[in-house]
Design a protein around this motif. Structure first.
Motif, PDB file in Angstrom:
ATOM      1  N   ALA A 180     -28.894 -22.866  33.892  1.00  0.00           N
ATOM      2  CA  ALA A 180     -27.618 -21.919  34.001  1.00  0.00           C
ATOM      3  C   ALA A 180     -26.210 -22.933  34.254  1.00  0.00           C
ATOM      4  O   ALA A 180     -25.336 -22.662  33.720  1.00  0.00           O
ATOM      5  CB  ALA A 180     -27.565 -20.981  35.390  1.00  0.00           C
ATOM      6  N   ASP A 181     -26.561 -23.853  35.104  1.00  0.00           N
ATOM      7  CA  ASP A 181     -25.222 -24.595  35.427  1.00  0.00           C
ATOM      8  C   ASP A 181     -24.593 -25.406  34.167  1.00  0.00           C
ATOM      9  O   ASP A 181     -23.540 -25.346  33.761  1.00  0.00           O
ATOM     10  CB  ASP A 181     -25.686 -25.656  36.255  1.00  0.00           C
TER      11      ASP A 181
ATOM     12  N   THR B 209     -23.767  -9.583  38.624  1.00  0.00           N
ATOM     13  CA  THR B 209     -24.875  -8.985  38.883  1.00  0.00           C
ATOM     14  C   THR B 209     -24.821  -7.523  38.463  1.00  0.00           C
ATOM     15  O   THR B 209     -24.050  -6.934  37.965  1.00  0.00           O
ATOM     16  CB  THR B 209     -24.785  -8.896  40.646  1.00  0.00           C
TER      17      THR B 209
ATOM     18  N   ALA C  62     -17.678 -11.604  41.411  1.00  0.00           N
ATOM     19  CA  ALA C  62     -18.005 -12.433  40.262  1.00  0.00           C
ATOM     20  C   ALA C  62     -17.101 -13.528  40.550  1.00  0.00           C
ATOM     21  O   ALA C  62     -16.005 -13.759  40.849  1.00  0.00           O
ATOM     22  CB  ALA C  62     -18.207 -11.687  39.198  1.00  0.00           C
ATOM     23  N   LYS C  63     -17.795 -14.816  40.012  1.00  0.00           N
ATOM     24  CA  LYS C  63     -16.900 -16.095  40.052  1.00  0.00           C
ATOM     25  C   LYS C  63     -16.158 -16.156  38.611  1.00  0.00           C
ATOM     26  O   LYS C  63     -16.685 -16.250  37.574  1.00  0.00           O
ATOM     27  CB  LYS C  63     -17.851 -17.147  40.152  1.00  0.00           C
TER      28      LYS C  63
ATOM     29  N   SER D  70     -20.129 -12.429  30.552  1.00  0.00           N
ATOM     30  CA  SER D  70     -20.365 -12.415  32.066  1.00  0.00           C
ATOM     31  C   SER D  70     -21.761 -13.039  31.880  1.00  0.00           C
ATOM     32  O   SER D  70     -22.412 -12.885  30.929  1.00  0.00           O
ATOM     33  CB  SER D  70     -20.805 -10.947  32.411  1.00  0.00           C
TER      34      SER D  70
ATOM     35  N   VAL E  88     -25.009 -13.924  33.734  1.00  0.00           N
ATOM     36  CA  VAL E  88     -26.151 -13.233  34.788  1.00  0.00           C
ATOM     37  C   VAL E  88     -27.195 -14.367  35.066  1.00  0.00           C
ATOM     38  O   VAL E  88     -27.827 -14.683  33.816  1.00  0.00           O
ATOM     39  CB  VAL E  88     -26.777 -11.789  34.458  1.00  0.00           C
ATOM     40  N   ARG E  89     -27.417 -14.654  36.110  1.00  0.00           N
ATOM     41  CA  ARG E  89     -28.520 -15.802  36.287  1.00  0.00           C
ATOM     42  C   ARG E  89     -29.888 -15.094  36.656  1.00  0.00           C
ATOM     43  O   ARG E  89     -29.809 -14.356  37.745  1.00  0.00           O
ATOM     44  CB  ARG E  89     -28.041 -16.624  37.487  1.00  0.00           C
TER      45      ARG E  89
ATOM     46  N   ASP F  56     -19.096 -16.129  35.871  1.00  0.00           N
ATOM     47  CA  ASP F  56     -20.333 -16.556  36.327  1.00  0.00           C
ATOM     48  C   ASP F  56     -20.742 -15.570  37.582  1.00  0.00           C
ATOM     49  O   ASP F  56     -20.118 -14.871  38.099  1.00  0.00           O
ATOM     50  CB  ASP F  56     -20.521 -17.855  36.551  1.00  0.00           C
ATOM     51  N   ASN F  57     -22.249 -15.840  37.940  1.00  0.00           N
ATOM     52  CA  ASN F  57     -22.738 -14.970  39.026  1.00  0.00           C
ATOM     53  C   ASN F  57     -22.490 -13.473  39.007  1.00  0.00           C
ATOM     54  O   ASN F  57     -22.155 -12.800  40.089  1.00  0.00           O
ATOM     55  CB  ASN F  57     -22.000 -15.731  40.269  1.00  0.00           C
TER      56      ASN F  57
END
Ligand code: NAD
Length: 495
Positions: free
Chosen positions: A293-294, A372, A343-344, A388, A390-391, A369-370
């Motif tokens: 993800a990162d 949901t 969300a980021k 978007s 999603v992790r 990022d992040n």
């Protein structure tokens, strides 16, 4: 001011004097007006479609194919003009517009094979001296209602096949970019299509409702947003029409930890931000699996910042404006909602200004990022350049995410593991699936269509599904009198 009318019975014409502004999205300025057709316009279109179809259906498929082949040549010769019309009214880059006309042209090319495509089946001796064969016959008058985002390609998913099958076709294009449909109809006449077989009627919901409630139109093909698709499907089905209604989307691209990450990033950038995200097969959710993800977010962010956002007249542009001021406000509002939902916001495209085009409907690439499952920006179609991330922990969670979403148009997975890929293509509840391919749009000789809230009806567009949609199956069983004389039969024959 240029007034865009209808194309009925081979003429540019209209009775209505009611017009709607057509806006150049790059400048935010009015460039023409399109007619909002009235009952008389509609009745004229239906009359001409009805009369021409009776003759057209009796023209041999081979002759229809030759006209289609002339049409293909004319589209090829006029592709630059068609692309310019698309870019001016839609805003997408010239290369992208040209690509979209080409994808439509491929359906014309497919329809050139109509003598072969209409071949039925034959069985000799289904019973003693009895033969059986099947044929596919045209429906009559077919109608198509199309969205703004592909003013050439989406209508061309429909009318070339319908017409090749022996139907006449009434097209109601989007009122936001209606000119391309008129040009396509003029070229068809030039190719030799008899007047009235292809009519274009402009307007809004009022004309759509006339189509849905007409008792002489046999089928409705629709592409657009899900709420309207649902309305079209319900209303046209209630009126006993054959319907295919394609709706909106929220396409997920899953990136596995073993994926070629640079390939995945390139795929995501083009699919999320190309055509300003105004594609039904755009990737709007990237699902980052495990510890990738990162890196994925950083690489997407870096690349997205380098995208050139500019009007289509700048040939180095990679992304144009949104279609309207109203849509621009809606997309910006979604970005605000995403922030409020927690969300980021990694990259914010809202402040983009282009010199000389300050009133254009531009928004830059935006990255969250992040995100949901509970968020509005995850659940709803934004239809703009907003991606978007999603992790998720593992593949199973990624698949569940894809399958639980109400939309089911397209999805894709980036991986180097054949077993994961096969599991994904088998178990994803989505109509069009890609493996290491970001936008898995089927070619003309396959069929295009989603599942769940992305398609209402039983048929996808073009390919064999298109032939089946635009024809009725008839099966004929024959025996000739001199063969066998038998008395009345009261039991089911058992051959
Ligand atoms: P839209 O639904 O607003 O309009 C589509 C067509 O329906 C237009 O011709 C419009 O005049 C007509 N229409 C609009 N509102 C209506 C109403 N209330 N009653 C009857 N007719 C109505 O869609 P749009 O904004 O032009 O296009 C964008 C949408 O189309 C997005 O949701 C996108 O995902 C979808 N789309 C889907 C596909 C696909 O293949 N699934 C392809 C392209 C676009």
């Amino acid at each position: 001011m240029n007034k865009i009318k209808n194309y009925i019975n081979g003429n540019i014409t209209c009775d209505s004097t009611d017009y709607l502004d057509v806006i150049d999205p790059s400048k935010g300025e009015k460039i023409s007006e399109v007619v909002l057709s009235n009952k008389k316009d509609f009745d004229n279109a239906v009359k001409s479609s009805f009369e021409s179809q009776l003759k057209w259906a009796n023209i041999t498929p081979l002759k229809r194919s030759r006209i289609m082949s002339n049409y293909k040549t004319l589209i090829e010769e006029n592709i630059n003009d068609l692309a310019k019309i698309v870019s001016l009214e839609h805003g997408k880059t010239l290369d992208d517009a040209k690509g979209s006309v080409t994808r439509g042209l491929e359906v014309v090319e497919f329809a050139c094979g109509i003598p072969h495509l209409l071949k039925g089946e034959f069985s000799q001796n289904v019973g003693s001296n009895i033969d059986s064969f099947s044929i596919r016959q045209p429906l009559g008058i077919c109608a198509g209602i199309t969205p703004f985002n592909f003013p050439a390609m989406v209508p061309m998913w429909m009318y070339p096949i319908s017409i090749a099958c022996g139907n006449s076709f009434i097209l109601k294009p989007s009122e936001k970019d209606p000119s391309c449909a008129i040009k396509l109809a003029e070229l068809f006449t030039e190719a030799g299509l008899p007047d009235g077989v292809f009519n274009v009627i402009n307007g809004d919901k009022q004309i759509v409702d006339k189509i849905l409630n007409s008792n002489i139109i046999s089928s409705v093909s629709f592409v657009g947003s899900t709420p309207v698709a649902k309305y079209i499907y319900e209303t046209a089905s209630k009126n006993m029409k054959r319907v295919q209604a394609l709706g909106g989307a929220k396409n997920h691209l899953v990136v596995m930890p073993d994926a070629n990450i640079d390939q995945a990033v390139d795929g995501i950038i083009g699919a999320a931000y190309g055509s300003a995200g105004e594609r039904c097969m755009a990737v709007s959710v990237a699902v980052a699996v495990g510890d990738i993800a990162d890196t994925l977010v950083n690489k997407i962010n870096n690349k997205a910042q380098t995208l050139k956002v500019a009007p289509w007249t700048d040939l180095s542009s990679e992304m144009g404006p949104l279609i309207s001021k109203e849509h621009l406000d809606k997309v910006k509002n979604y970005i605000e909602v995403g922030i409020q939902e927690g969300a980021k916001l990694v990259l914010d495209g809202r402040d983009l200004k282009i010199q000389g085009y300050e009133n254009g409907f531009f928004v830059g690439p935006t990255l969250f990022d992040n995100v949901t499952e509970k968020m509005k920006i995850y659940n709803e179609e934004i239809f703009g350049p907003v991606l978007s991330i999603v992790r998720v922990k593992n593949y199973e969670d990624a698949l569940k995410l894809v399958n639980d979403h109400p939309f089911g148009n397209g999805t894709s997975i980036y991986t180097s593991d054949g077993e994961v890929s096969r599991n994904f293509t088998t178990n994803s509840k989505i109509g069009m699936v890609g493996v290491n391919v970001p936008i898995p749009v089927p070619m003309a000789f396959h069929s295009f269509g989603g599942w769940k809230q992305s398609l209402f009806g039983d048929y996808a567009m073009h390919g064999t599904e298109g032939i089946n949609f635009y024809t009725k199956l008839k099966t004929i069983t024959t025996r000739w009198p001199k063969s066998i004389q038998s008395g009345p039969e009261f039991v089911m024959p058992t051959n």
